[in-house]
Design a protein around this motif. Structure first.
Motif, PDB file in Angstrom:
ATOM      1  N   SER A 137       4.990   7.158   4.542  1.00 36.62           N
ATOM      2  CA  SER A 137       4.234   6.021   3.603  1.00 36.62           C
ATOM      3  C   SER A 137       2.403   6.507   3.204  1.00 36.62           C
ATOM      4  O   SER A 137       2.542   5.885   2.240  1.00 36.62           O
ATOM      5  N   GLN A 138       1.842   7.628   3.502  1.00 31.08           N
ATOM      6  CA  GLN A 138       1.133   8.211   3.433  1.00 31.08           C
ATOM      7  C   GLN A 138       0.572   8.612   1.784  1.00 31.08           C
ATOM      8  O   GLN A 138       1.191   8.933   1.354  1.00 31.08           O
ATOM      9  N   ARG A 139      -0.474   7.580   1.539  1.00 30.72           N
ATOM     10  CA  ARG A 139      -0.685   8.680   0.008  1.00 30.72           C
ATOM     11  C   ARG A 139      -2.127   8.568  -0.142  1.00 30.72           C
ATOM     12  O   ARG A 139      -3.081   7.640   0.610  1.00 30.72           O
ATOM     13  N   PRO A 140      -2.674   9.003  -1.453  1.00 29.87           N
ATOM     14  CA  PRO A 140      -4.149   8.502  -1.493  1.00 29.87           C
ATOM     15  C   PRO A 140      -4.575   7.661  -1.530  1.00 29.87           C
ATOM     16  O   PRO A 140      -4.230   6.423  -1.967  1.00 29.87           O
TER      17      PRO A 140
ATOM     18  N   PRO B 184       2.174   3.792  -5.467  1.00 29.94           N
ATOM     19  CA  PRO B 184       1.705   4.527  -6.647  1.00 29.94           C
ATOM     20  C   PRO B 184       1.061   3.233  -7.309  1.00 29.94           C
ATOM     21  O   PRO B 184       1.210   2.714  -7.175  1.00 29.94           O
TER      22      PRO B 184
ATOM     23  N   GLN C 107       1.063  -1.229   0.321  1.00 30.12           N
ATOM     24  CA  GLN C 107      -0.053  -0.506  -0.491  1.00 30.12           C
ATOM     25  C   GLN C 107       0.811   1.912  -0.135  1.00 30.12           C
ATOM     26  O   GLN C 107       0.828   2.480  -0.247  1.00 30.12           O
ATOM     27  N   TRP C 108       2.351   1.004   0.330  1.00 23.79           N
ATOM     28  CA  TRP C 108       2.826   2.079   0.137  1.00 23.79           C
ATOM     29  C   TRP C 108       3.476   3.023  -1.583  1.00 23.79           C
ATOM     30  O   TRP C 108       3.801   3.803  -1.623  1.00 23.79           O
TER      31      TRP C 108
ATOM     32  N   GLY D 224      -1.068   5.801   5.698  1.00 19.29           N
ATOM     33  CA  GLY D 224       0.241   5.307   5.784  1.00 19.29           C
ATOM     34  C   GLY D 224       0.664   3.976   7.540  1.00 19.29           C
ATOM     35  O   GLY D 224      -0.921   4.230   8.419  1.00 19.29           O
TER      36      GLY D 224
ATOM     37  N   ILE E  27      10.835   6.554  -2.053  1.00 17.98           N
ATOM     38  CA  ILE E  27       9.754   7.077  -1.584  1.00 17.98           C
ATOM     39  C   ILE E  27       9.567   8.564  -0.915  1.00 17.98           C
ATOM     40  O   ILE E  27       9.139   9.167  -0.608  1.00 17.98           O
ATOM     41  N   ARG E  28      10.744   8.257   0.210  1.00 15.73           N
ATOM     42  CA  ARG E  28      11.176   9.997   0.508  1.00 15.73           C
ATOM     43  C   ARG E  28      12.718  10.100   0.560  1.00 15.73           C
ATOM     44  O   ARG E  28      13.475   9.028   0.311  1.00 15.73           O
TER      45      ARG E  28
END
Length: 283
Positions: free
Chosen positions: A207-210, A36, A33-34, A214, A101-102
């Motif tokens: 890790s949050q995204r639409p 896209p 789920q991390w 996260g 990711i970052r």
């Protein structure tokens, strides 16, 4: 140093890097789920069934320069979070990548420009490092904290070798709606490699995204005691990193090779050297 057979092309970055890297094997369904849309988990490395690696890197760069401006050297501090072992849906022929990711670096214009040059998603925040003793921390407030305890011991080489294919993968990132890649060559075969104990804390904001709030991570990794759950290493080596290119540019040379040997006798930076905790006293 062994010959670097990877051709970085024009405009690459060179430097000596003192790095802590920690690989944590987490629940694969959560890690998926991390990612896209367009990416899927593939190679998990030595992790246990049902797990997948998440990697955190803390790097302190010395004498870092662009290849076309070799005299304009700088220092560069970086914290990066990655999901290694991913493939692009419908393009599995390209092989595996490490999804960035970052990426956080110093606030100076040169490190920020370098991150953009390499196609990496450089965040506006800057990492904060504690005093350079044998026990230190690197933190990006609101996102992550990495607490490192150095011991200077050589790692178990078979265990280290098992983690190398997880660490040495081309980096993948999305910029402006396009997938771009960059080849970071860790030079693991010639790195001064040591054990370390790392407490890794990631907030859900990492890790949050639409559609995904996260996932919080709080785990302690002790060297290479159990590579089925993760590993933590201190590395010192020469790095080469390419500028951003398309994913079709051909990245096979930027992955770990089966013939790679591990040595710990030629590093230019000694990660086991004592580090001062305060300025030397004045006379």
């Amino acid at each position: 140093m062994a010959t670097n057979l990877r051709e970085p092309g024009f405009g690459h970055v060179l430097g000596h890097f003192d790095t802590t890297v920690v690989v944590a094997f987490l629940d694969a369904e959560q890690v998926a789920q991390w990612l896209p849309p367009g990416l899927s988990l593939a190679a998990r490395g030595p992790g246990r069934e049902g797990s997948h690696p998440v990697m955190c890197m803390v790097a302190k760069g010395y004498q870092v320069a662009l290849s076309f401006l070799p005299m304009a050297m700088m220092r560069a501090n970086v914290v990066g979070i990655f999901v290694p072992g991913v493939t692009m849906d419908g393009r599995e022929d390209l092989g595996i990548f490490s999804h960035t990711i970052r990426w956080w670096c110093d606030r100076g214009w040169r490190p920020r420009l370098g991150a953009r040059w390499m196609g990496l998603p450089s965040g506006p925040e800057a990492p904060i490092f504690s005093a350079p003793t044998s026990s230190w921390t690197a933190e990006v407030p609101g996102f992550c904290k990495i607490s490192v305890q150095e011991n200077g011991r050589f790692p178990d080489w078979p265990q280290a070798r098992a983690l190398c294919p997880v660490i040495q993968q081309p980096l993948l990132a999305e910029r402006g709606g396009k997938w771009l890649a960059s080849g970071l060559y860790w030079n693991l075969g010639d790195a001064d490699m040591r054990d370390a104990t790392v407490q890794l804390e990631l907030s859900p904001a990492v890790s949050q995204r639409p559609g995904f709030a996260g996932m919080a991570v709080d785990t302690r990794i002790e060297g290479l005691v159990d590579t089925g759950t993760g590993g933590a290493l201190r590395l010192a080596s020469d790095w080469t990193m390419t500028r951003r290119r398309t994913v079709d540019a051909g990245w096979s040379n930027w992955r770990a090779r089966p013939s790679m040997r591990l040595r710990a006798d030629t590093a230019l930076i000694d990660v086991a050297a004592p580090k001062p905790s305060a300025p030397p006293p004045t006379a």
